[in-house]
Design a protein around this motif. Structure first.
Motif, PDB file in Angstrom:
ATOM      1  N   ILE A   5      -5.052   6.047   1.615  1.00 43.76           N
ATOM      2  CA  ILE A   5      -4.294   4.920   1.063  1.00 43.76           C
ATOM      3  C   ILE A   5      -4.773   4.600  -0.345  1.00 43.76           C
ATOM      4  O   ILE A   5      -5.861   4.995  -0.758  1.00 43.76           O
ATOM      5  CB  ILE A   5      -4.430   3.659   1.937  1.00 43.76           C
ATOM      6  CG1 ILE A   5      -5.887   3.155   1.937  1.00 43.76           C
ATOM      7  CG2 ILE A   5      -3.934   3.883   3.342  1.00 43.76           C
ATOM      8  CD1 ILE A   5      -6.069   1.768   2.509  1.00 43.76           C
ATOM      9  N   LEU A   6      -3.945   3.856  -1.050  1.00 45.94           N
ATOM     10  CA  LEU A   6      -4.323   3.231  -2.312  1.00 45.94           C
ATOM     11  C   LEU A   6      -3.442   1.997  -2.488  1.00 45.94           C
ATOM     12  O   LEU A   6      -2.223   2.078  -2.315  1.00 45.94           O
ATOM     13  CB  LEU A   6      -4.145   4.195  -3.493  1.00 45.94           C
ATOM     14  CG  LEU A   6      -4.597   3.663  -4.861  1.00 45.94           C
ATOM     15  CD1 LEU A   6      -6.091   3.329  -4.847  1.00 45.94           C
ATOM     16  CD2 LEU A   6      -4.313   4.676  -5.973  1.00 45.94           C
TER      17      LEU A   6
ATOM     18  N   PHE B  72      -8.594  -1.025  -2.628  1.00 44.70           N
ATOM     19  CA  PHE B  72      -8.287  -0.563  -1.280  1.00 44.70           C
ATOM     20  C   PHE B  72      -8.239  -1.747  -0.314  1.00 44.70           C
ATOM     21  O   PHE B  72      -9.010  -2.707  -0.450  1.00 44.70           O
ATOM     22  CB  PHE B  72      -9.340   0.429  -0.772  1.00 44.70           C
ATOM     23  CG  PHE B  72      -9.470   1.683  -1.583  1.00 44.70           C
ATOM     24  CD1 PHE B  72      -8.498   2.677  -1.514  1.00 44.70           C
ATOM     25  CD2 PHE B  72     -10.559   1.884  -2.419  1.00 44.70           C
ATOM     26  CE1 PHE B  72      -8.616   3.840  -2.251  1.00 44.70           C
ATOM     27  CE2 PHE B  72     -10.697   3.047  -3.154  1.00 44.70           C
ATOM     28  CZ  PHE B  72      -9.713   4.028  -3.081  1.00 44.70           C
ATOM     29  N   CYS B  73      -7.387  -1.644   0.676  1.00 47.29           N
ATOM     30  CA  CYS B  73      -7.334  -2.630   1.756  1.00 47.29           C
ATOM     31  C   CYS B  73      -6.635  -1.961   2.944  1.00 47.29           C
ATOM     32  O   CYS B  73      -5.457  -1.579   2.845  1.00 47.29           O
ATOM     33  CB  CYS B  73      -6.578  -3.876   1.315  1.00 47.29           C
ATOM     34  SG  CYS B  73      -6.598  -5.215   2.527  1.00 47.29           S
TER      35      CYS B  73
ATOM     36  N   VAL C 198       0.839  -1.196   0.000  1.00 54.29           N
ATOM     37  CA  VAL C 198       0.000   0.000   0.000  1.00 54.29           C
ATOM     38  C   VAL C 198       0.874   1.247   0.000  1.00 54.29           C
ATOM     39  O   VAL C 198       2.004   1.235   0.514  1.00 54.29           O
ATOM     40  CB  VAL C 198      -0.942  -0.018   1.228  1.00 54.29           C
ATOM     41  CG1 VAL C 198      -0.148   0.044   2.529  1.00 54.29           C
ATOM     42  CG2 VAL C 198      -1.956   1.113   1.176  1.00 54.29           C
ATOM     43  N   ARG C 199       0.348   2.293  -0.589  1.00 50.04           N
ATOM     44  CA  ARG C 199       0.973   3.611  -0.458  1.00 50.04           C
ATOM     45  C   ARG C 199       0.021   4.460   0.365  1.00 50.04           C
ATOM     46  O   ARG C 199      -1.168   4.577   0.056  1.00 50.04           O
ATOM     47  CB  ARG C 199       1.215   4.251  -1.833  1.00 50.04           C
ATOM     48  CG  ARG C 199       2.070   5.524  -1.747  1.00 50.04           C
ATOM     49  CD  ARG C 199       2.357   6.099  -3.123  1.00 50.04           C
ATOM     50  NE  ARG C 199       3.181   5.212  -3.938  1.00 50.04           N
ATOM     51  CZ  ARG C 199       4.512   5.162  -3.869  1.00 50.04           C
ATOM     52  NH1 ARG C 199       5.161   5.948  -2.996  1.00 50.04           N
ATOM     53  NH2 ARG C 199       5.192   4.348  -4.640  1.00 50.04           N
ATOM     54  N   GLU C 200       0.580   5.060   1.444  1.00 48.77           N
ATOM     55  CA  GLU C 200      -0.243   5.886   2.312  1.00 48.77           C
ATOM     56  C   GLU C 200       0.362   7.280   2.423  1.00 48.77           C
ATOM     57  O   GLU C 200       1.537   7.499   2.122  1.00 48.77           O
ATOM     58  CB  GLU C 200      -0.378   5.266   3.702  1.00 48.77           C
ATOM     59  CG  GLU C 200       0.919   5.130   4.477  1.00 48.77           C
ATOM     60  CD  GLU C 200       0.713   4.633   5.900  1.00 48.77           C
ATOM     61  OE1 GLU C 200      -0.243   5.095   6.554  1.00 48.77           O
ATOM     62  OE2 GLU C 200       1.508   3.791   6.355  1.00 48.77           O
ATOM     63  N   LEU C 201      -0.470   8.225   2.842  1.00 47.84           N
ATOM     64  CA  LEU C 201      -0.014   9.600   2.977  1.00 47.84           C
ATOM     65  C   LEU C 201       1.046   9.714   4.060  1.00 47.84           C
ATOM     66  O   LEU C 201       0.975   9.044   5.093  1.00 47.84           O
ATOM     67  CB  LEU C 201      -1.192  10.511   3.323  1.00 47.84           C
ATOM     68  CG  LEU C 201      -2.209  10.767   2.203  1.00 47.84           C
ATOM     69  CD1 LEU C 201      -3.451  11.425   2.760  1.00 47.84           C
ATOM     70  CD2 LEU C 201      -1.585  11.626   1.111  1.00 47.84           C
ATOM     71  N   ALA C 202       2.035  10.558   3.797  1.00 40.58           N
ATOM     72  CA  ALA C 202       3.076  10.845   4.789  1.00 40.58           C
ATOM     73  C   ALA C 202       2.786  12.200   5.422  1.00 40.58           C
ATOM     74  O   ALA C 202       2.257  13.102   4.764  1.00 40.58           O
ATOM     75  CB  ALA C 202       4.453  10.857   4.125  1.00 40.58           C
ATOM     76  N   PRO C 203       3.109  12.398   6.697  1.00 39.57           N
ATOM     77  CA  PRO C 203       2.872  13.689   7.336  1.00 39.57           C
ATOM     78  C   PRO C 203       3.619  14.802   6.606  1.00 39.57           C
ATOM     79  O   PRO C 203       4.707  14.609   6.065  1.00 39.57           O
ATOM     80  CB  PRO C 203       3.426  13.487   8.754  1.00 39.57           C
ATOM     81  CG  PRO C 203       3.425  12.004   8.950  1.00 39.57           C
ATOM     82  CD  PRO C 203       3.687  11.417   7.609  1.00 39.57           C
TER      83      PRO C 203
END
Length: 834
Positions: free
Chosen positions: A381-382, A306-307, A273-278
């Protein structure tokens, strides 16, 4: 013993199929054609055997026989390099012809790697590729490096012809390899939500071309790691700013609910997964964006995978998704869309119309709007992204008709005549055909749209038929069919006036109609683009033209003029059971009315399962397919997906999974083995709908309530079904009646078919439930969760008579006291009781 032309053709087809088995290791999917073009020997890649097309003259039609090869290293990262080292060159229109075993969605993959072979410099080749229905490539000039074109086609024919035609007299065509692979029905949905208008659009029949398939946040996934042999590229090179996101790989197991099967995408796609970073500073915008180049002249289907494998607990992830700055998912709370907790696979489809497309797709993921009442960390996420081009054909299709199969008969037979196994198979097939010709059969769907006469549907002479336009009832209908002229149905429906619309389904729209003698009818007008429309059209006529029962909707006639697929039924004044339970302003049904509707529906299903030597399995039992007449008499409808059940010496029918989400038998879904017990499971869900009066799937509810079957069974197993009864009938149900109804539901919804009762037993229990409701006193001491073990001395058979009443064998009712029997079974014994 003479064998006709049809039988000989079938024998040859079986021989070819066996030849294919000898050549290739075929997975469990129905169609799996792997061709190494221009090769003289087969090529094995990752345990997949690509057959040399030089040995398949029976499927190849070409004016010249030019096989090309190269010593160059194509450098394929997908492990398919060997396929690109040979090619078949076409100096004139040519084609490959493939027999399609099961119509529906298929992947067609074409491999290209231009190299120089003698006088043929493939880098200069320009050509077109077409099927009978779709122009795949128009004036195509392959790039200098290797390439693969993947198409998803909805095939509605018994054969697929892939034709190649050079563009101009001086050019030529070529191909290195071909794959034709059937795709499970549940991998592609029939509808998608449009990006700008947020409306639902039909996708059945649409041809798609894969443009991007990305494993977001992970490494490249090669075909050997995908059940449908797809390649998933890394997403990093399309990401606008990598510092705004971070990758994560999950080490646990992924749960695939029934709506999102394992073939949807490999597990690794959902694990990475790729998620947002702060943000680095308070002024920075938290957002990750992918930029994907596309052709602005076409529409695109986008599938987002999505998962939630990043959250520490459920309901802690909420974010926004937009396409080209249009919001498509706002404050999207992923976990509330799922049937279980974290690490559950999910996908959603969106459609970008050509009028809204530009030369670039911008996909944005950003945190949801802060909510002080429910503070959650900003994130998004995606896991995966698929982009498929729609309506990519520009130009006319062309078809190179295969050569006469008789010319190839010697080649086909010669290649296998030495095999004793083949001889044995042929003998068995001939004997089977002779045996089959002595038995009545249902005519197989041909796969091509051609008008057919009423004589194809029944053997009655024209003298037996009532003239069109007279009043028809279920009793009059019998097994006759009536062919309506199209103009008559136009008049009957006020030219298919939308204000006369009474229903919309997957097959098409249903209109109220009035014949010239004032008889009301329901007119179902099929959508010719519907994925299985023609097959369902034929299937419903075939079945209803020979079925007659008080609790089955009667088919009055049909129309097949002008490529129309129209079915005409008796009009059911009160509409669907579903509309009387929820989602409308109709008055509530009483508990007694609900039970009588359930009993009538069970009688209809029992007739389907038992009226002939081979059961008919409905396959789409749901409240929307139970219709009510003016007296609230229930009738089962919509037999487009129905299937003939197993023979007496068989336990099941192996078939592709079809049905409606929420009603689908989990065992049938897992094993693709269909029995009458699949209908029993679906009917158990309907019983839950009846008592709870809510949809079977409602994603707006809290996670544990989304799936009615799962939620209802939790309450039933706790003995507290009364807690979720429709508030409008609370207090009107006798405890013993409620208890028996709950026990019946629980039996129907058993995980395994062997644990479920027959529909005749369900009918008995529902009759019993009604008697408990109407009895003078509570007689709950008579306990029978399922009458098979507890009441086996009492009744073992229910025979559905022609008028739909149930006949009970009461010869051994002496186990009950006279008082109990008088109270409970008085109406069962007295045929005039209801």
């Amino acid at each position: 013993m003479a064998v006709g032309i049809h039988e000989l053709g079938l024998i040859i087809a079986i021989i070819i199929s066996i030849q294919w088995v000898c050549y290739a290791s075929i997975p469990t999917i129905t169609d799996n054609y792997l061709i190494d073009c221009g090769s003289s020997i087969s090529t094995n890649i990752n345990n997949r055997n690509f057959v040399a097309d030089s040995s398949l003259s029976s499927i190849l039609t070409t004016p010249t026989d030019i096989l090309a090869s190269t010593t160059l290293n194509p450098g394929s990262s997908s492990g398919m390099s060997a396929l690109y080292k040979t090619a078949r060159i076409f100096t004139g229109p040519s084609s490959y012809s493939f027999s399609i075993n099961e119509q529906g969605r298929h992947f067609v993959r074409l491999y290209f790697f231009p190299f120089v072979h003698g006088d043929y410099n493939m880098t200069t080749a320009t050509f077109s590729v077409s099927t009978q229905d779709v122009l795949l490539l128009n004036n195509f000039q392959p790039p200098v490096n290797l390439s693969m074109k993947e198409f998803s086609l909805d095939i509605t024919r018994d054969n697929l012809i892939i034709s190649f035609a050079p563009s101009g007299s001086s050019s030529f065509a070529f191909v290195n390899a071909i794959e034709v692979i059937s795709v499970p029905d549940d991998v592609f949905r029939v509808t998608a939500t449009t990006v700008r208008t947020q409306t639902t659009q039909e996708l059945s029949g649409q041809a798609l071309e894969t443009v991007y398939r990305l494993n977001v946040g992970g490494q490249q996934v090669l075909p050997n790691d995908d059940s449908l042999w797809r390649t998933w590229e890394r997403d990093a090179k399309f990401l606008e700013d990598g510092s705004r996101s971070k990758n994560f790989t999950f080490s646990g197991a992924i749960y695939f609910p029934p709506q999102f099967p394992t073939d949807t995408a490999p597990e690794i796609v959902y694990k990475t997964v790729r998620e947002l970073a702060p943000a680095n500073n308070s002024d920075a915008q938290i957002k990750m964006t992918w930029k994907l180049d596309v052709d602005p002249n076409f529409g695109y289907l986008m599938r987002f995978h999505f998962c939630d494998v990043v959250s520490a607990a459920p309901n802690m992830l909420e974010f926004n998704v937009s396409v080209n700055r249009w919001p498509i998912l706002t404050n999207f709370e992923l976990d509330n869309k799922l049937f279980t907790a974290l690490a559950t696979a999910y996908y959603t489809d969106f459609l970008l119309d050509a009028s809204d497309a530009s030369n670039q797709l911008l996909i944005d993921i950003s945190p949801s709007t802060p909510n002080s009442s429910r503070p959650i960390p900003p994130n998004g996420i995606l896991n995966g992204l698929e982009i498929m081009k729609i309506n990519f054909s520009i130009g006319s299709v062309f078809v190179v008709t295969p050569t006469d199969s008789k010319k190839n008969l010697g080649i086909i037979l010669g290649s296998v005549i030495g095999s004793l196994a083949i001889v044995i198979v042929v003998v068995v097939v001939v004997l089977f055909l002779v045996f089959r010709r002595r038995r009545p059969t249902i005519k197989k769907y041909s796969g091509t749209w051609t008008p057919f006469s009423i004589d194809d549907l029944n053997s009655h002479s024209s003298a037996d038929r009532t003239s069109i336009g007279t009043a028809f009832t279920s009793e009059q209908n019998g097994n006759l069919g009536y062919r309506f002229p199209f103009f008559m149905l136009q008049v009957a429906t006020n030219n298919f006036d939308e204000s006369w619309l009474i229903g919309i389904g997957g097959f098409g729209k249903v209109y109220k109609g009035v014949l010239k003698d004032k008889t009301k009818v329901a007119v179902k007008r099929g959508n010719t683009k519907h994925k299985q429309g023609l097959k369902e059209f034929h299937n419903e006529i075939e079945l209803l033209s020979r079925l007659r029962h008080r609790h089955l909707v009667s088919l009055i006639g049909y129309c097949d003029e002008k490529n129309e697929m129209i079915l005409v039924y008796e009009y059911m004044e009160k509409g669907t059971l579903k509309s009387h339970l929820y989602g409308s302003t109709l008055p509530s049904l009483s508990w007694k009315q609900r039970l009588e509707i359930c009993i009538g529906s069970a009688r209809g299903l029992h007739y389907l399962h038992t009226s002939s030597a081979t059961a008919i399995i409905h396959r789409d039992v749901k409240s929307a397919n139970i219709l009510l007449d003016e007296n609230f008499l229930a009738k089962v409808s919509d037999f487009g997906l129905s299937k003939i059940g197993p023979e007496m010496d068989q336990t099941h029918v192996s078939t592709a999974v079809k049905g409606s989400f929420g009603y689908l038998d989990p065992e049938y879904f897992r094993r693709q083995k269909l029995t009458e017990k699949s209908d029993v499971y679906s009917f158990g869900v309907v019983l839950l709908e009846v008592i709870c009066a809510r949809p079977v799937i409602d994603p707006t509810l809290p996670r544990e309530m989304v799936n009615l079957a799962e939620w209802g069974m939790k309450w039933q197993k706790k003995g507290e079904l009364g807690q979720i009864v429709d508030p409008r009938i609370v207090g009107t149900i006798r405890p013993s009646s409620l208890r028996k109804f709950g026990e019946t539901i629980e039996k129907c919804l058993a995980d395994y078919g062997a644990q479920r009762p027959l529909i005749g037993d369900v009918l008995w229990n529902l009759e019993y439930t009604l008697q408990l409701q109407e009895a003078d006193s509570d007689i709950s001491e008579i306990n029978s969760v399922n009458r098979i073990p507890e009441l086996s001395p009492v009744v073992r058979s229910i025979n559905a008579s022609e008028d739909g009443t149930a006949e009970f064998n009461t010869s051994t009712l002496n186990d009950f006291t006279d008082a109990s029997m008088d109270k409970v079974f008085s109406q069962l014994i007295n045929s005039e009781g209801r």
